[in-house]
Design an enzyme around this catalytic site. Structure first.
Site, short mmCIF file in Angstrom:
data_model
loop_
_atom_site.label_atom_id
_atom_site.label_comp_id
_atom_site.label_asym_id
_atom_site.label_seq_id
_atom_site.Cartn_x
_atom_site.Cartn_y
_atom_site.Cartn_z
N HIS A 53 -31.72 -5.32 -21.65
CA HIS A 53 -32.73 -5.89 -20.76
C HIS A 53 -32.05 -6.37 -19.47
O HIS A 53 -30.81 -6.44 -19.40
CB HIS A 53 -33.47 -7.05 -21.43
CG HIS A 53 -32.56 -8.16 -21.89
ND1 HIS A 53 -32.29 -8.41 -23.20
CD2 HIS A 53 -31.85 -9.06 -21.17
CE1 HIS A 53 -31.44 -9.42 -23.29
NE2 HIS A 53 -31.17 -9.83 -22.07
C1 T46 Z 1 -29.43 -12.35 -22.40
C2 T46 Z 1 -28.37 -11.97 -23.37
C3 T46 Z 1 -26.97 -12.14 -22.83
C4 T46 Z 1 -35.44 -17.71 -27.73
O1 T46 Z 1 -36.46 -18.05 -28.37
N1 T46 Z 1 -34.84 -18.60 -26.87
C5 T46 Z 1 -33.71 -18.28 -26.17
O2 T46 Z 1 -33.19 -19.14 -25.42
C6 T46 Z 1 -33.15 -16.98 -26.33
C7 T46 Z 1 -31.91 -16.57 -25.56
C8 T46 Z 1 -33.76 -16.10 -27.18
N2 T46 Z 1 -34.88 -16.48 -27.88
C9 T46 Z 1 -35.51 -15.54 -28.80
C10 T46 Z 1 -36.08 -14.28 -28.19
C11 T46 Z 1 -35.96 -13.27 -29.32
O3 T46 Z 1 -37.08 -13.39 -30.16
O4 T46 Z 1 -34.50 -15.09 -29.72
C12 T46 Z 1 -34.72 -13.76 -30.09
C13 T46 Z 1 -33.48 -12.91 -29.81
O5 T46 Z 1 -33.34 -12.78 -28.37
P1 T46 Z 1 -32.86 -11.41 -27.69
O6 T46 Z 1 -33.26 -10.27 -28.53
O7 T46 Z 1 -33.33 -11.44 -26.27
O8 T46 Z 1 -31.27 -11.59 -27.77
P2 T46 Z 1 -30.14 -10.76 -27.01
O9 T46 Z 1 -28.87 -11.11 -27.67
O10 T46 Z 1 -30.52 -9.32 -26.91
O11 T46 Z 1 -30.17 -11.34 -25.51
C14 T46 Z 1 -29.74 -12.66 -25.25
C15 T46 Z 1 -30.73 -13.36 -24.30
O12 T46 Z 1 -32.04 -13.31 -24.86
C16 T46 Z 1 -30.76 -12.73 -22.94
O13 T46 Z 1 -31.44 -13.58 -22.03
O14 T46 Z 1 -29.27 -12.18 -21.20
O15 T46 Z 1 -28.45 -12.64 -24.63
#
Ligand code: T46
Length: 136
Positions: free
Chosen positions: A51
């Site tokens: 993303h």
């Molecule tokens: C990024 C990279 C480096 C939350 O509810 N609160 C939060 O502060 C975050 C970061 C995530 N979430 C939820 C959203 C999803 O349901 O946690 C779940 C996993 O998040 P995501 O799939 O977006 O995780 P990554 O590791 O792909 O990405 C993360 C961050 O979301 C993103 O902003 O830049 O790490």
């Protein structure tokens, strides 16, 4: 694309090492930190991210172990390995990023400029390209 690696203060002596970060313009983290999160226990071979953000600024620090980050601004793709807890990678808005090759003990700490907001994410690559071209 210019890669920005921040070097943090190190207070090391024979008893151990200490690194600290202060948030704000002209400080270690170049924005006011509104959120901190960390990624750990990533299963072998897993890739995260996929993303970009519309407005969010972030600094990624691998405080234990190592991992790789792919940054893609729509023109250049650059891979960065993070393996030093006293260095931070700046990830600006409108940069597609993927995180992979996490070592078994890796902990990726992230300082973010704003609270979590799913509407700030561009989670589809074509949506990202359209956004770069002035779309919403
Ligand atoms: C990024 C990279 C480096 C939350 O509810 N609160 C939060 O502060 C975050 C970061 C995530 N979430 C939820 C959203 C999803 O349901 O946690 C779940 C996993 O998040 P995501 O799939 O977006 O995780 P990554 O590791 O792909 O990405 C993360 C961050 O979301 C993103 O902003 O830049 O790490």
């Amino acid at each position: 694309m210019e890669i920005k690696i921040l070097e943090f203060h190190r207070r090391n002596n024979e008893t151990g090492k200490l690194t600290f970060l202060e948030g704000g313009v002209d400080k270690d983290i170049p924005f006011d930190i509104r959120r901190v999160y960390y990624i750990y226990d990533v299963a072998p071979g897993e890739i995260r991210g996929f993303h970009a953000h519309k407005k969010l600024n972030q600094v990624l620090i691998c405080i234990n172990g190592s991992c790789k980050i792919l940054l893609d601004d729509g023109q250049d793709k650059i891979e960065v390995e993070l393996n030093n807890p006293a260095q931070g990678l700046v990830v600006e808005p409108k940069v597609w990023h993927e995180m992979y090759e996490f070592s078994p003990n890796a902990i990726l700490l992230v300082m973010a400029s704003d609270f979590y907001d799913e509407s700030d994410y561009l989670r589809d690559y074509q949506q990202f390209v359209n956004y770069l071209q002035g779309g919403k």
